[in-house]
Design a protein around this motif. Structure first.
Motif, PDB file in Angstrom:
ATOM      1  N   SER A  51       0.835  -1.204   0.000  1.00 54.59           N
ATOM      2  CA  SER A  51       0.000   0.000   0.000  1.00 54.59           C
ATOM      3  C   SER A  51       0.868   1.253   0.000  1.00 54.59           C
ATOM      4  CB  SER A  51      -0.914   0.010   1.217  1.00 54.59           C
ATOM      5  OG  SER A  51      -1.779  -1.082   1.151  1.00 54.59           O
ATOM      6  N   ASN A  55       0.730   4.128  -2.734  1.00 51.52           N
ATOM      7  CA  ASN A  55       0.450   5.524  -2.376  1.00 51.52           C
ATOM      8  C   ASN A  55       1.505   6.470  -2.942  1.00 51.52           C
ATOM      9  OD1 ASN A  55      -1.876   4.905  -1.016  1.00 51.52           O
ATOM     10  ND2 ASN A  55      -0.888   4.737   0.988  1.00 51.52           N
ATOM     11  N   LEU A  60      -0.023  10.122  -3.751  1.00 53.07           N
ATOM     12  CA  LEU A  60      -0.790  10.483  -2.561  1.00 53.07           C
ATOM     13  C   LEU A  60       0.161  10.722  -1.396  1.00 53.07           C
ATOM     14  CD1 LEU A  60      -3.658   7.867  -2.856  1.00 53.07           C
ATOM     15  CD2 LEU A  60      -3.975  10.339  -2.885  1.00 53.07           C
ATOM     16  N   ASP A  61       1.381  10.216  -1.543  1.00 56.58           N
ATOM     17  CA  ASP A  61       2.347  10.277  -0.456  1.00 56.58           C
ATOM     18  C   ASP A  61       3.733  10.525  -1.066  1.00 56.58           C
ATOM     19  OD1 ASP A  61       3.268  10.237   2.066  1.00 56.58           O
ATOM     20  OD2 ASP A  61       2.761   8.141   2.501  1.00 56.58           O
ATOM     21  N   LYS A  80       2.266  19.526  -2.175  1.00 57.62           N
ATOM     22  CA  LYS A  80       0.934  18.907  -2.182  1.00 57.62           C
ATOM     23  C   LYS A  80       0.089  19.335  -3.381  1.00 57.62           C
ATOM     24  CE  LYS A  80       0.100  18.225   2.749  1.00 57.62           C
ATOM     25  NZ  LYS A  80      -0.703  18.747   3.863  1.00 57.62           N
ATOM     26  N   ALA A  84      -1.373  17.056  -6.388  1.00 65.03           N
ATOM     27  CA  ALA A  84      -2.800  16.987  -6.709  1.00 65.03           C
ATOM     28  C   ALA A  84      -3.022  17.174  -8.209  1.00 65.03           C
ATOM     29  CB  ALA A  84      -3.566  18.050  -5.919  1.00 65.03           C
ATOM     30  N   ARG A  87      -2.083  13.890  -9.897  1.00 61.45           N
ATOM     31  CA  ARG A  87      -3.150  12.900  -9.697  1.00 61.45           C
ATOM     32  C   ARG A  87      -4.310  13.177 -10.640  1.00 61.45           C
ATOM     33  NH1 ARG A  87      -2.226  13.798  -4.086  1.00 61.45           N
ATOM     34  NH2 ARG A  87      -4.132  15.012  -3.864  1.00 61.45           N
ATOM     35  N   ASN A  88      -4.582  14.467 -10.805  1.00 59.37           N
ATOM     36  CA  ASN A  88      -5.716  14.859 -11.630  1.00 59.37           C
ATOM     37  C   ASN A  88      -5.490  14.573 -13.118  1.00 59.37           C
ATOM     38  OD1 ASN A  88      -7.304  17.662 -12.886  1.00 59.37           O
ATOM     39  ND2 ASN A  88      -8.387  16.186 -11.613  1.00 59.37           N
ATOM     40  N   PHE A  93      -7.370   6.197 -10.048  1.00 54.49           N
ATOM     41  CA  PHE A  93      -7.390   5.230  -8.944  1.00 54.49           C
ATOM     42  C   PHE A  93      -8.643   4.371  -8.994  1.00 54.49           C
ATOM     43  CE2 PHE A  93      -4.789   8.603  -7.169  1.00 54.49           C
ATOM     44  CZ  PHE A  93      -3.770   7.904  -6.545  1.00 54.49           C
ATOM     45  N   PHE A  95     -10.354   1.602  -6.237  1.00 54.63           N
ATOM     46  CA  PHE A  95     -10.150   1.094  -4.878  1.00 54.63           C
ATOM     47  C   PHE A  95     -10.940  -0.184  -4.650  1.00 54.63           C
ATOM     48  CE2 PHE A  95      -9.853   5.702  -4.862  1.00 54.63           C
ATOM     49  CZ  PHE A  95      -8.647   5.923  -4.221  1.00 54.63           C
ATOM     50  N   THR A  97     -12.897  -0.733  -2.150  1.00 56.87           N
ATOM     51  CA  THR A  97     -14.248  -0.416  -1.681  1.00 56.87           C
ATOM     52  C   THR A  97     -14.952   0.592  -2.598  1.00 56.87           C
ATOM     53  OG1 THR A  97     -13.232   1.231  -0.272  1.00 56.87           O
ATOM     54  CG2 THR A  97     -13.772  -0.864   0.748  1.00 56.87           C
ATOM     55  N   ASN A  99     -15.227   3.432  -3.373  1.00 55.24           N
ATOM     56  CA  ASN A  99     -15.098   4.860  -3.037  1.00 55.24           C
ATOM     57  C   ASN A  99     -15.826   5.780  -4.000  1.00 55.24           C
ATOM     58  OD1 ASN A  99     -13.789   4.814  -0.632  1.00 55.24           O
ATOM     59  ND2 ASN A  99     -11.735   4.835  -1.517  1.00 55.24           N
ATOM     60  N   LEU A 100     -17.105   5.503  -4.172  1.00 55.03           N
ATOM     61  CA  LEU A 100     -17.930   6.426  -4.949  1.00 55.03           C
ATOM     62  C   LEU A 100     -18.640   7.363  -3.982  1.00 55.03           C
ATOM     63  CD1 LEU A 100     -19.536   3.893  -7.440  1.00 55.03           C
ATOM     64  CD2 LEU A 100     -17.548   5.343  -7.805  1.00 55.03           C
ATOM     65  N   ARG A 160     -14.505   6.478 -13.774  1.00 58.82           N
ATOM     66  CA  ARG A 160     -14.016   7.715 -13.164  1.00 58.82           C
ATOM     67  C   ARG A 160     -12.492   7.824 -13.312  1.00 58.82           C
ATOM     68  NH1 ARG A 160     -15.035   8.101  -6.937  1.00 58.82           N
ATOM     69  NH2 ARG A 160     -13.316   6.619  -6.935  1.00 58.82           N
TER      70      ARG A 160
ATOM     71  N   ILE B 315     -11.771  10.992  -1.373  1.00 59.62           N
ATOM     72  CA  ILE B 315     -12.035  10.661  -2.783  1.00 59.62           C
ATOM     73  C   ILE B 315     -11.735  11.867  -3.662  1.00 59.62           C
ATOM     74  CG2 ILE B 315     -13.813  10.038  -4.452  1.00 59.62           C
ATOM     75  CD1 ILE B 315     -15.249   8.570  -2.106  1.00 59.62           C
ATOM     76  N   SER B 318      -8.120  12.373  -3.992  1.00 58.98           N
ATOM     77  CA  SER B 318      -7.427  11.374  -4.807  1.00 58.98           C
ATOM     78  C   SER B 318      -7.629  11.633  -6.302  1.00 58.98           C
ATOM     79  CB  SER B 318      -7.897   9.969  -4.440  1.00 58.98           C
ATOM     80  OG  SER B 318      -9.181   9.736  -4.989  1.00 58.98           O
ATOM     81  N   VAL B 319      -8.745  12.257  -6.669  1.00 57.87           N
ATOM     82  CA  VAL B 319      -8.932  12.549  -8.087  1.00 57.87           C
ATOM     83  C   VAL B 319      -8.402  13.936  -8.455  1.00 57.87           C
ATOM     84  CG1 VAL B 319     -10.912  11.025  -8.289  1.00 57.87           C
ATOM     85  CG2 VAL B 319     -11.271  13.476  -7.874  1.00 57.87           C
ATOM     86  N   GLY B 320      -7.729  14.582  -7.524  1.00 58.35           N
ATOM     87  CA  GLY B 320      -7.018  15.797  -7.905  1.00 58.35           C
ATOM     88  C   GLY B 320      -7.502  17.089  -7.278  1.00 58.35           C
ATOM     89  N   ARG B 322      -7.348  20.045  -4.905  1.00 61.42           N
ATOM     90  CA  ARG B 322      -6.268  20.620  -4.109  1.00 61.42           C
ATOM     91  C   ARG B 322      -6.823  21.087  -2.769  1.00 61.42           C
ATOM     92  NH1 ARG B 322      -5.151  24.713  -8.642  1.00 61.42           N
ATOM     93  NH2 ARG B 322      -7.344  24.159  -8.806  1.00 61.42           N
ATOM     94  N   PRO B 398      -4.871  12.731   2.353  1.00 63.95           N
ATOM     95  CA  PRO B 398      -5.737  11.936   1.476  1.00 63.95           C
ATOM     96  C   PRO B 398      -5.726  10.442   1.804  1.00 63.95           C
ATOM     97  CG  PRO B 398      -3.904  12.907   0.250  1.00 63.95           C
ATOM     98  CD  PRO B 398      -3.923  13.549   1.585  1.00 63.95           C
ATOM     99  N   ILE B 399      -4.576   9.921   2.204  1.00 66.28           N
ATOM    100  CA  ILE B 399      -4.496   8.477   2.487  1.00 66.28           C
ATOM    101  C   ILE B 399      -5.353   8.124   3.703  1.00 66.28           C
ATOM    102  CG2 ILE B 399      -2.947   6.580   3.084  1.00 66.28           C
ATOM    103  CD1 ILE B 399      -0.716   8.261   1.695  1.00 66.28           C
TER     104      ILE B 399
END
Lengths: 231, 405
Positions: A51, A55, A60-61, A80, A84, A87-88, A93, A95, A97, A99-100, A160, B315, B318-320, B322, B398-399
């Motif tokens: 994990s 991450n 994310l990390d 950060k 972001a 990631r965008n 991602f 998951f 679960t 995560n919706l 997504r 969530i 994680s999708v961006g 900020r 986020p984690i």
């Protein structure tokens, strides 16, 4: 710049968590390269650092030590906000679960990443509809998430993750909460995305059957890569 | 993420929890409603006082003999005996900002008509008194300049005196006795109603000041002078001119203190308005406290909301999303909540002040200014009390947020 087509280059990644007085070495020196268009499974017992590695790869990390290059850009030192943005734009991602967002439609969930990029409302809709069609949810766009089955929810999650046309897709136990038949369907989607759209996919899984569809498998233990298998 | 989209996301989140949103906004609704209602009552009362003073004449000035008390309004009259009819005449002649003057003396006396008697204030004034006080004669006539000069024994009755002595009978031409001296009634003043609670203006009799001096009081000085300035704008100028003339009349050395006092109706009106303002501020302060409590309610619920939606925040991150996207989302939710509360509060406040008008019969006045202030204030409450929860949300990792159960 990178001379080869490595999408991901990891150089001696270390991640150290401090829990009170004691230090936990979640990653103790991971070096690895993943090429564009690869389909990789990361396997290993719990606590092996899977994990943590995901991450870091998913931005994310950040690693405590070592370097991480994504498409030739060093991202291990970014702040950060820049993470972001990455990631965008570059990462999707999926998951275990799902995560919706609860009580929102499949379409709205799929649009979510586009909310944080400068996309017009019309483009957002078009891209989200297209993405949902790819995962086989045509006609179910306006269903709310609680009206969808587990498999369908995971398809929404994949839609997504695809909507921003990312270069890298990360899936953390994507079939963990699904029955084996649905799990297989989901894996088929991943395979199809990899072979047809040439999207690089990294999966974390316990399930060796799931792992069989990948090109390569990396085994992690105590924060280090102990084994690598290729098909 | 642009503002409109963020507002839409915020609205959707609020509508998902309609009951809770309404209860949260209730603090703001009541607070803003209370502010609007109290201020409208205060404004209405202020307007009423202004109207009364306007009716009396805002260009009205009084000259009284000086006294030891600073303002000279209460202990003033009679401390010095130095105002003479010649002073009044000099003012009228030399001050071009002055329109009318009325030298004035007063006393209380028992008034007798037939078998009825009444104790009332007797005012000795000049023929310009109705003009200065904007007070018309309802019945009969007022005495003229010649009657004043001659010191005739004529009287004009206040409406209450008329009622008590004549009980509806026609008073014109009748003879009343003031301190046993016969006066013929030539007119009745129109009813004015209570004035600021000091005295009942309808309970008085006006007679020529010359008559009052000679027949009732046995004096040659006057007790005060009522003056009207040419216009309200020129009252200050008139005061200056009057002071200058009176200093010469009274031969006051340069630098020495005045032995008279000129007061200005506009100033008195302002004084009355000021005391109203204090009351408004007090009530407004209480209402502001309730707004504050409403704000704390918003902060409380936003904190709960952030905790409940940690996963959603994860969530989004994680999708961006900020930090600032998350901050704006939750801040806007708080602002939308409190502004909606503000709008409903304004409606409540307007409704309440209407209701108060109808039930209590008080005049209320909802000013645009108070509506605008209330609106922006509720927005500010949202920003101030929404910031901390939003900030907390934006600083989530986020984690951890994704893993939160």
């Amino acid at each position: 710049m990178e001379s080869n087509n490595n999408l991901i280059r990891l150089e001696d990644l270390k991640k150290i968590y401090k829990v009170g007085e004691t230090q936990v070495n979640a990653l103790s020196g991971v070096s690895y390269n993943i090429k564009e268009g690869d389909l990789v499974a990361i396997m290993g017992p719990s606590g092996s650092g899977k994990s943590t590695l995901m991450n870091i790869i998913g931005c994310l990390d950040r690693p405590t030590e070592g370097k991480y290059f994504l498409e030739g850009e060093e991202v291990s030192t970014l702040d950060k906000n820049k993470l972001a943005r990455i990631r965008n734009k570059k990462i999707g991602f999926v998951f275990q679960t799902f995560n919706l967002l609860a009580r929102t439609t499949a379409l709205e969930n799929t649009e979510l990443p586009l909310l944080y990029s400068s996309t017009s409302k019309k483009e957002m809709m078009e891209m989200a509809y297209e993405s949902l069609a790819i995962v086989g949810l045509k006609g179910r766009e306006l269903h709310k998430t609680n009206q969808l089955s587990g498999g369908e929810q995971q398809r929404v999650a994949i839609a997504r993750s695809l909507v921003n046309n990312p270069s890298l897709l990360l899936a953390d136990e994507p079939t963990g909460n699904l029955d084996s038949k649905t799990g297989k369907e989901i894996m088929e989607i991943f395979k199809k995305l990899n072979s047809e759209k040439k999207i690089t996919i990294i999966l974390v899984t316990h399930d060796s059957e799931v792992a069989q569809i990948t090109h390569r498998r990396i085994y992690l233990k105590d924060g280090q890569i102990i084994k690598e298998e290729q098909n | 993420m642009n503002i409109l989209r963020t507002i839409r996301v915020a609205l959707r989140a609020l509508f998902r929890n309609k009951m809770r949103s309404l209860l949260t906004a209730l603090g703001i609704i009541i607070g803003v409603g209370a502010v609007i209602a109290t201020v409208s009552i205060g404004q209405g009362a202020k307007r009423e006082v202004e109207k009364r003073f306007d009716a009396m004449g805002t260009n009205l000035l009084f000259v009284r003999p000086g006294s030891r008390s600073f303002r000279g309004r209460h202990g003033g009259g009679g401390t010095y005996v130095n105002l003479m009819p010649s002073d009044a005449k000099a003012i009228l002649e030399k001050c071009d900002a002055v329109q009318y003057i009325s030298p004035s003396v007063s006393t209380r006396a028992q008034v007798v008509y037939g078998n009825k008697n009444w104790n009332t204030s007797i005012y000795g004034v000049s023929d310009k008194y109705p003009d200065i006080r904007k007070w018309a004669v309802e019945d009969g006539i007022f005495f003229d300049e010649n009657q004043v000069r001659a010191g005739q024994k004529v009287a004009v009755l206040g409406s209450e005196v008329n009622e008590n002595l004549f009980e509806g009978a026609d008073p014109i031409g009748q003879i009343i006795r003031i301190k046993k001296i016969p006066f013929s009634v030539i007119g009745v003043l129109e009813e004015k109603g209570e004035s600021g609670g000091w005295f009942n203006r309808d309970d008085q009799i006006v007679i020529p000041y010359t008559t009052a001096q000679r027949r009732l009081l046995g004096i040659i000085h006057i007790q005060s002078i009522d003056i009207s300035a040419v216009s309200m704008e020129r009252t200050t100028e008139a005061v200056e001119q009057i002071e200058e003339v009176l200093r010469i009349q009274h031969k006051i050395a340069p630098g020495a203190e005045d032995d008279f006092n000129v007061s200005n109706m506009a100033e008195i009106a302002e004084g009355a308005a000021e005391s109203r303002d204090v009351l408004i501020f007090l009530l407004g302060g209480i209402a502001c406290v309730s707004l504050l409590v409403g704000g704390i309610g918003i902060m409380n619920i936003m904190l709960v909301s952030v905790t409940e939606r940690i996963r959603e925040i994860g969530i989004r991150m994680s999708v961006g999303a900020r930090e600032k996207d998350i901050l704006f989302q939750f801040l806007l939710e708080a602002i939308v909540l409190s502004v909606l509360g503000g709008v409903l509060g304004i409606l409540l406040g307007v409704g309440a002040s209407r209701l108060i008008s109808i039930i209590a019969g008080w005049q209320t006045l909802v000013s645009n200014f108070s509506v605008v202030v209330a609106f922006f204030f509720s927005g500010i409450v949202g920003i101030v009390f929404g910031f901390f929860p939003a900030f907390k949300a934006s600083k989530l990792d986020p984690i951890d947020a994704l893993r939160y159960e």
